[in-house]
Structures are given as C-alpha cells and as structure tokens.
Design a protein around this motif. Structure first.
Motif, PDB file in Angstrom:
ATOM      1  N   GLU A 183       0.673  -1.224  -0.085  1.00  0.00           N
ATOM      2  CA  GLU A 183       0.146  -0.017  -0.060  1.00  0.00           C
ATOM      3  C   GLU A 183       0.850   1.309   0.033  1.00  0.00           C
ATOM      4  N   ARG A 184       2.137   1.225   0.562  1.00  0.00           N
ATOM      5  CA  ARG A 184       2.844   2.374   0.493  1.00  0.00           C
ATOM      6  C   ARG A 184       3.578   2.671  -0.900  1.00  0.00           C
ATOM      7  N   ASP A 185       4.109   1.503  -1.399  1.00  0.00           N
ATOM      8  CA  ASP A 185       4.624   1.374  -2.880  1.00  0.00           C
ATOM      9  C   ASP A 185       4.048   0.745  -3.933  1.00  0.00           C
ATOM     10  N   PRO A 186       2.830   0.940  -4.503  1.00  0.00           N
ATOM     11  CA  PRO A 186       2.191  -0.052  -5.687  1.00  0.00           C
ATOM     12  C   PRO A 186       3.167  -0.628  -6.503  1.00  0.00           C
ATOM     13  N   ALA A 187       4.470  -0.039  -6.833  1.00  0.00           N
ATOM     14  CA  ALA A 187       5.120  -0.498  -7.865  1.00  0.00           C
ATOM     15  C   ALA A 187       6.014  -1.635  -7.284  1.00  0.00           C
ATOM     16  N   LEU A 188       6.377  -2.552  -7.924  1.00  0.00           N
ATOM     17  CA  LEU A 188       7.266  -3.549  -7.785  1.00  0.00           C
ATOM     18  C   LEU A 188       8.640  -2.805  -7.348  1.00  0.00           C
ATOM     19  N   ALA A 189       9.158  -3.173  -6.019  1.00  0.00           N
ATOM     20  CA  ALA A 189      10.651  -2.597  -5.966  1.00  0.00           C
ATOM     21  C   ALA A 189      11.320  -3.874  -5.284  1.00  0.00           C
ATOM     22  N   VAL A 190      12.659  -3.817  -5.445  1.00  0.00           N
ATOM     23  CA  VAL A 190      13.795  -4.948  -5.163  1.00  0.00           C
ATOM     24  C   VAL A 190      13.484  -5.053  -3.463  1.00  0.00           C
TER      25      VAL A 190
END
Length: 461
Positions: free
Chosen positions: A322-329
């Motif tokens: 919910e904080r960062d909807p883009a996939l992150a490593v």
C-alpha cells in the motif's frame, strides 16, 4: 513465478481505520477531559497498530491545551524512537515546538536524532521547566525521587506492557493523569530477582506489568483496545489474533494489496523453492526438519535458515504494498531471522556473513520487539527441545517472532515438536491470585493453537 492480481483501487479497510480513529479519540478524551477519577487510561494494541501515532496525537492534543507532557518508555532505544517520531510529526515545521530528551549519565541521543529540528537534550534538573520531555522510566523515576523533576500535567508511557510495576510506582507521582499504551502480546518485563514468589499475588507486586498493577488496583480504569494492525495483512492477522484473546482487531490493508514476487533463480538449493513459493503465496510456511534430539544451536537448523535466506535473494525478490504499489527490489536489510538464544543468533550471523548476506538482521525475539520487516524467518522456540519449559513456552516470545513481517513469515522447526504439547499434560505451576497470566499454561494453549493454524502451510524437508 508467484504472481497475484493487481491491487484494488482502495488499499485500506476503511471501516477498520475509522474504528481505530474513534478509539484514539475516545482514549485521548478520557485522558484530557476526565475529572481526575480514574487517573489512568490504558490502550492495549496488537503488533503494528500505530502506537507511536497515538502517542504523538496525544502529545499534540495535550500541548494544544497548554498541558506539560512527559513521555516515557522502558528502554533507551524506545525513548530514542519516541524523540524521533515526535520531532518528525509534532515539531516539524514549527519553530515554537520542541522536545527535550532527558538522558541517563552514560546515555546520549544518536547524532541523527539530535540534529532533527526541535530536538534538545538536557539534564533532568535543567529540563524540568520544559513543556515536553522524553526519557526512560528509570531515569524519570530517579530524577523525580531526587527532586530534579517537578510534576508535569500528563504522563504518557509507551510499551507499557514491557514496563514492570516497580518502575511505574516510581514515576506515578510525576503527573496526575497517565496514558499507558502497549502491545499486550509481547514479552513481559524481565527480572533478575532471586525469589519473585515473595511478592506474587500481592496487589503491589513490583514484578507485575505496569498495566496489570494499574487495572487490578483501579478496576474502573478505562481500557480502549486498538482494533487494527497496520503491519500485518489479513493472512498474518488471523494467526496473530491467537496471541490477543481479549483484543478484537483486523488488518488495515485489504487482501491482495501486498505481494512478494520471486524470480526463477539460478543458484543453489532449488529444493527450497516450494517453501519460498508457499510463503510468497500464502504469507506463511512452516518447514520441518526430521525428528531428532539436537543442541540448542541446532547445526542443521542453522544451515537450513542460511540456505533459505540465500535462495530467497538468489530468486531476486521484489515487493509491492500500500505504501509503494510499484514492484521494488527487496533489500537484505528488510529481511530478519528471529531466534530465542544468543548462541543461535551467533551461529546464523556467521553463516550469513560467510554467504555475503551481512545486512540481513539476525536477533533474539527480545531485540526484535517493536521492529518490522518485509520477510521474517522464525526459528521456533520449541524446535528440537527434549521438553517444554517456561522460557520456550512464553507466548510473548512466539508472538514477537510471528508478528514482525509485512509480506511473509517462514517458521523453522522439527517434526515431532508438537509432541511436547500433545502427548503429555502441562506441568503443574504455582497459582497466584490476581497475578499476571501464567506463561507456562497460557503458552501451552497458545502454542497448540499456533501449530494448528500453521498446519495448512507445513512442509517437511
């Protein structure tokens, strides 16, 4: 490859969030608008409920009314965290607001916190005239007893379930009204008293929790349970509720919002992929080594845990939430291994360092309290034990290990661990009327319930 559907447009359960906001308002209203009887307000909370948010909101409201506020916590690290949070939220952008840390003689704020706007550090006798101070319960108690601190209007105690009543007695006169906030499921205060039984059962038992002594001696004390966990998703909250039988709460984040996505990987130990895939898909995996009598720092468990961490990063993990909807490593610092003993910690630390994974956090449950990670590998306290004892049955220890994660938790144990509970009755324990819950009997029941909850996620290695 583990995938899920795209997150829904709304990421929060608005009903749950609204209920939590109402609870916060009710607790602060009782604290600031009461007539002085009762003098305390208690807010029990599950893991990741937003206790710091409540503390800062209470500080804001009390200071807006011109009240002088003292904020205390059991440990220096917790007090440092409170200073940071209050500075970043209450003092941010306001030159007329400040927070003063009151240190012990050998303690000082970390430089990163001292440099924040609005932060000051003063000795108790110099800080007594300030409007907002933060320190440990021990420091406040000593300073108040010496007369270095004059009374404040409001006392806020964070992590109150980790504070023993002796420290609470020492600061009780610092303010006429108190707000006690804490995680009701975590590890109880640690004591080195040789004969604690001489006080157990007494109303003034100094080894009770601060919350326990307040609510037992003042039964009219308002109790406002926070009905929310912001750290745990619905899959994790279903297990976490086993540790909070008197607290009804649900996850703030909706199902499907968070994702742990794993690549195929090309390194060693593909045999562990079913464990990682299960954890990524279901949020849980309970992996069992074969039944065996083992040392406390079980070498096979050490190797398995190190292999799991190595294989996890070999598969290029990515996360969204919910904080960062883009996939992150997923970085190593956002993964933790939780254990019960320091020798287990040392063995795993060495194994991970040898594999170039030195940034992965390895700590005992006591040190992990209050922290959160994306993925946690928890070495089950009962793994390979010849018999269950008070230390390993403590439900607070298991609660900490299973409530630090946001994405997934992998529990490592051995086949036959449940026999410690299923094949024999719990041992007899001394009963003390009015005392805090029995860690052996409560732990016996809670561990059985946890094993049952993890059964659908069980894999043998």
């Amino acid at each position: 490859m583990v995938t899920r559907a795209s997150p829904p447009q709304s990421v929060y359960d608005e009903t749950t969030v609204a209920a939590a906001d109402s609870t916060v308002e009710a607790a602060i209203r009782d604290l600031l608008d009461g007539t002085g009887t009762p003098r305390g307000v208690v807010v029990p909370a599950p893991a990741g409920a937003g206790k710091s948010r409540l503390i800062v909101t209470a500080v804001d409201r009390a200071r807006a009314r011109g009240r002088r506020v003292a904020v205390a916590a059991p440990t220096n690290e917790q007090a440092f965290g409170l200073v940071r949070t209050i500075a970043n939220v209450h003092c941010a952008g306001r030159s007329d607001r400040a927070v003063t840390f009151v240190p012990a003689s050998t303690v000082s704020l970390p430089d990163s916190i001292r440099r924040l706007a609005g932060v000051r550090e003063e000795k108790a006798k110099d800080a007594s005239g300030h409007d907002l101070i933060v320190g440990t319960l021990s420091k406040f108690g000593d300073a108040f007893a010496r007369g270095d601190l004059r009374p404040f209007d409001v006392l806020l105690i964070d992590e109150a379930y980790q504070a023993d009543s002796a420290k609470y007695f020492a600061v009780g006169g610092l303010a006429p009204v108190h707000l006690l906030v804490g995680d009701a499921g975590q590890i109880n205060p640690f004591a080195t008293v040789a004969d604690p039984g001489r006080w157990q059962g007494l109303a003034e038992d100094p080894l009770q929790t601060a919350v326990g002594v307040l609510t037992r001696n003042h039964p009219r004390t308002p109790v406002h349970g926070l009905p929310i966990t912001r750290r745990l998703d619905p899959r994790a909250a279903a297990v976490a509720r086993l540790f909070y039988p008197d607290l009804c709460f649900t996850a703030a984040v909706l199902p499907g919002v968070r994702e742990l996505r794993l690549g195929r990987g090309d390194g060693a130990n593909p045999r562990l992929d079913p464990v990682l895939d299960l954890a990524a898909r279901e949020g849980w995996a309970h992996v069992e080594l074969p039944r065996a009598a083992v040392l406390q720092a079980d070498p096979e468990a050490v190797i398995l845990i190190a292999d799991l961490v190595e294989r996890l990063f070999d598969r290029t993990p990515r996360v969204r939430c919910e904080r960062d909807p883009a996939l992150a490593v997923l970085t190593p610092g956002r993964v933790a291994v939780g254990v019960s003993h320091n020798d287990q910690k040392e063995q795993i630390r060495a194994a991970l360092d040898d594999r170039g994974l030195g940034e992965v956090v390895v700590e005992t449950a006591n040190k992990l309290q209050g922290l959160e990670f994306e993925v946690v590998i928890a070495w089950h306290p009962l793994s390979g034990l010849p018999e269950a004892d008070e230390f390993h049955l403590d439900p607070g220890r298991m609660c900490v290990l299973l409530t630090r994660h946001r994405q997934a938790c992998i529990v490592v144990g051995r086949t036959g661990d449940t026999d410690l509970l299923d094949d024999r009755p719990p041992p007899p324990t001394a009963a003390y009327l009015g005392h805090d819950p029995d860690p052996i009997l409560d732990g016996w029941e809670i561990h059985q319930a946890v094993y049952a909850a993890l059964a659908p996620h069980q894999l043998a290695i």
